[in-house]
Write a protein that holds these residues in place. Structure first.
Motif, PDB file in Angstrom:
ATOM      1  N   LEU A  19      44.315  38.980  49.527  1.00 40.36           N
ATOM      2  CA  LEU A  19      44.026  40.304  50.079  1.00 40.36           C
ATOM      3  C   LEU A  19      45.179  40.717  50.983  1.00 40.36           C
ATOM      4  CD1 LEU A  19      40.250  39.839  50.963  1.00 40.36           C
ATOM      5  CD2 LEU A  19      41.249  40.831  48.892  1.00 40.36           C
ATOM      6  N   ARG A  31      44.006  44.010  46.411  1.00 43.76           N
ATOM      7  CA  ARG A  31      43.570  42.729  45.862  1.00 43.76           C
ATOM      8  C   ARG A  31      44.645  42.263  44.876  1.00 43.76           C
ATOM      9  NH1 ARG A  31      39.763  45.783  47.634  1.00 43.76           N
ATOM     10  NH2 ARG A  31      37.777  44.957  48.354  1.00 43.76           N
ATOM     11  N   CYS A 155      38.121  42.462  39.615  1.00 45.01           N
ATOM     12  CA  CYS A 155      37.467  42.759  40.891  1.00 45.01           C
ATOM     13  C   CYS A 155      37.000  44.204  40.901  1.00 45.01           C
ATOM     14  CB  CYS A 155      38.448  42.586  42.055  1.00 45.01           C
ATOM     15  SG  CYS A 155      39.269  41.006  42.142  1.00 45.01           S
TER      16      CYS A 155
END
Length: 176
Positions: A19, A31, A155
């Protein structure tokens, strides 16, 4: 978003995601999945998960740039073709283009006419945020005659409306 138990292999892969605050601009939490791509067992676990949970497809379309790597790996894993969804101006013979807004700007994607009409296409990218990039990819795939059957993402950034922008198509997120 659906909660699910991750296998030990996927937990290992999730731990590789880095991150980065304020990238590419202030207020954005980026990300970075490149460590997952650089770790063979992590990449294998992600690809196996996508193959197991995404709808059947003939071609996988990867969105620039990390989506290219995922699409290539999933294409080899499933023995199907892979298509590149590129930023504008990067292809020698673009057949379709779509512009969109993302959380920190505007962009355009293009594809070449490299699939057969009616091909079932799965679209892959690293992160689902506002859904602008994935929606633009869907539009260019449909413009060249592909049938988008769903989306695969590593993600998801909740609360930015990405799922809503993509409508009723199946969306599999490896790390919800």
């Amino acid at each position: 978003m659906i909660e699910r138990q991750l296998s030990q292999e996927l937990q290992h892969a999730a731990a590789q995601i880095r991150l980065i605050e304020d990238y590419p601009e202030d207020g954005v939490l980026f990300r970075d999945i490149t460590p997952v791509l650089a770790d063979g067992p992590a990449l294998a676990a992600v690809v196996a998960d996508l193959a197991a949970h995404c709808p059947e497809f003939d071609v996988v379309a990867g969105i620039e740039a990390r989506g290219f790597i995922l699409a290539g790996a999933l294409g080899v894993h499933t023995q199907c073709g892979a298509l590149s969804v590129r930023k504008a101006g990067k292809l020698p013979a673009p057949a379709a283009a779509a512009s969109y807004s993302l959380e920190y700007g505007e962009a355009t994607v293009e594809v070449q006419q490299d699939i057969k009409p009616g091909a079932r296409v799965l679209i892959l990218d690293d992160v689902l945020a506002t859904g602008g990039t994935a929606d633009a990819a869907r539009r260019v795939i449909e413009a060249i005659g592909g049938e988008v059957v769903g989306f695969g993402m590593l993600c998801e950034v909740a609360g930015l409306g990405g799922r809503e922008k993509l409508g009723d198509l199946p969306i599999h997120v490896v790390f919800p």
